[in-house]
Design a protein around this motif. Sequence first.
Motif, mmCIF file in Angstrom:
data_model
loop_
_atom_site.group_PDB
_atom_site.id
_atom_site.type_symbol
_atom_site.label_atom_id
_atom_site.label_comp_id
_atom_site.label_asym_id
_atom_site.label_seq_id
_atom_site.Cartn_x
_atom_site.Cartn_y
_atom_site.Cartn_z
ATOM 1 N N ILE A 54 -9.720 36.318 -38.490
ATOM 2 C CA ILE A 54 -8.406 35.402 -39.090
ATOM 3 C C ILE A 54 -7.028 36.005 -38.728
ATOM 4 O O ILE A 54 -6.167 35.300 -38.436
ATOM 5 C CB ILE A 54 -8.726 35.490 -40.634
ATOM 6 N N GLN A 55 -6.912 37.300 -38.767
ATOM 7 C CA GLN A 55 -5.675 38.062 -38.525
ATOM 8 C C GLN A 55 -5.283 37.809 -37.093
ATOM 9 O O GLN A 55 -4.223 37.656 -36.777
ATOM 10 C CB GLN A 55 -5.971 39.588 -38.828
ATOM 11 N N SER A 79 -10.020 25.829 -40.463
ATOM 12 C CA SER A 79 -9.815 27.014 -39.532
ATOM 13 C C SER A 79 -8.996 26.975 -38.672
ATOM 14 O O SER A 79 -8.297 28.069 -38.132
ATOM 15 C CB SER A 79 -11.381 27.393 -39.128
ATOM 16 N N SER A 80 -8.805 25.807 -38.046
ATOM 17 C CA SER A 80 -7.740 25.611 -36.893
ATOM 18 C C SER A 80 -6.469 25.318 -37.225
ATOM 19 O O SER A 80 -5.496 25.412 -36.630
ATOM 20 C CB SER A 80 -8.448 24.689 -35.827
ATOM 21 N N GLN A 81 -6.337 24.584 -38.446
ATOM 22 C CA GLN A 81 -4.879 23.959 -38.840
ATOM 23 C C GLN A 81 -4.255 24.631 -39.992
ATOM 24 O O GLN A 81 -2.842 24.643 -40.212
ATOM 25 C CB GLN A 81 -5.211 22.578 -39.500
ATOM 26 N N ARG A 93 -2.973 31.422 -45.425
ATOM 27 C CA ARG A 93 -3.602 30.620 -46.482
ATOM 28 C C ARG A 93 -5.202 30.815 -46.207
ATOM 29 O O ARG A 93 -5.959 30.906 -46.942
ATOM 30 C CB ARG A 93 -3.300 29.377 -46.507
ATOM 31 N N VAL A 94 -5.547 30.812 -44.643
ATOM 32 C CA VAL A 94 -7.059 31.044 -44.723
ATOM 33 C C VAL A 94 -7.444 32.529 -45.158
ATOM 34 O O VAL A 94 -8.820 32.743 -45.813
ATOM 35 C CB VAL A 94 -7.490 30.992 -42.890
ATOM 36 N N LEU A 95 -6.645 33.441 -44.760
ATOM 37 C CA LEU A 95 -7.036 34.833 -45.592
ATOM 38 C C LEU A 95 -6.973 34.822 -46.993
ATOM 39 O O LEU A 95 -8.147 35.290 -47.644
ATOM 40 C CB LEU A 95 -5.801 35.925 -45.002
ATOM 41 N N TYR A 96 -6.165 34.123 -47.567
ATOM 42 C CA TYR A 96 -6.165 34.023 -49.024
ATOM 43 C C TYR A 96 -7.338 33.297 -49.691
ATOM 44 O O TYR A 96 -8.033 33.814 -50.553
ATOM 45 C CB TYR A 96 -4.948 33.207 -49.396
ATOM 46 N N VAL A 97 -7.811 32.223 -49.072
ATOM 47 C CA VAL A 97 -8.938 31.765 -49.248
ATOM 48 C C VAL A 97 -10.183 32.394 -49.284
ATOM 49 O O VAL A 97 -11.049 32.643 -50.096
ATOM 50 C CB VAL A 97 -9.376 30.298 -48.738
#
Length: 236
Positions: A53-54, A105-107, A112-116
């Motif tokens: 993710i990072q 994952s792509s948008q 926010r992906v890290l948050y989830v």
Amino acid sequence: MFWTLFYIIVIFFTIGGIAIFVLNRKSDAEQRKARWVKYVFYLLAVSITVWCIQYGIMRYLAIVLLIIGAYEIVGGWRSSNKGVLFLGLSILSYMALAFCFYQFSSQVALERVLYVYTIVFTFDGFAQITGQLFGKKKVLPKISPDKTIAGVVGGYAMGIATGLFVMQWLNMWGYAIGFSPLLICTAAFVGDALASWYKRRCNLKDYSNLIPGHGGVLDRFDSFIFAGAIFWLVYL
């Protein structure tokens, strides 16, 4: 956000390690080994996911996870006595979920992906810790016998608290977004329950042995896939 998450991982896995030491005091050698194997590979899975993710390659990890997940679903069906209709409905449902998770994952912004994901692995981890330490009454005995009410409560409490704590770094405030930690924890629980339900329907103990100590890739990432898909549907 990354360093905040790094410290969260260190603290939470330290707590998890202490919990394993406590649990292992009354366990035999095989149980002790199984807990440590699961712990190490859970830490490895979390670290790899956070790294992907990072560095902006979560979409590629998503593709790998979803392909393996489809393989595990078909493999589970092949080992069961279920008909083609059951497989067809399962695949269609999975494809819809997979599409939403890939879009997530792509948008969605990396933060926010890290948050989830932070909320999901916190919920999963503390649900296991509190469930094993304090759990007695089962919450879904026919679907997932290991899940307890104490575990679910512990997972929700830590998942929501962590989500609210992390939100300040992301400026994610507002009436609607304020409910996202609760939504993500609920989606994580439902995703895990659905994966367990499919295993029971197919008379499976594990989806595969691809991740030692865990019941397969779906068993490890079911909560994240479902929560990510729901987050994308609700907030985008």
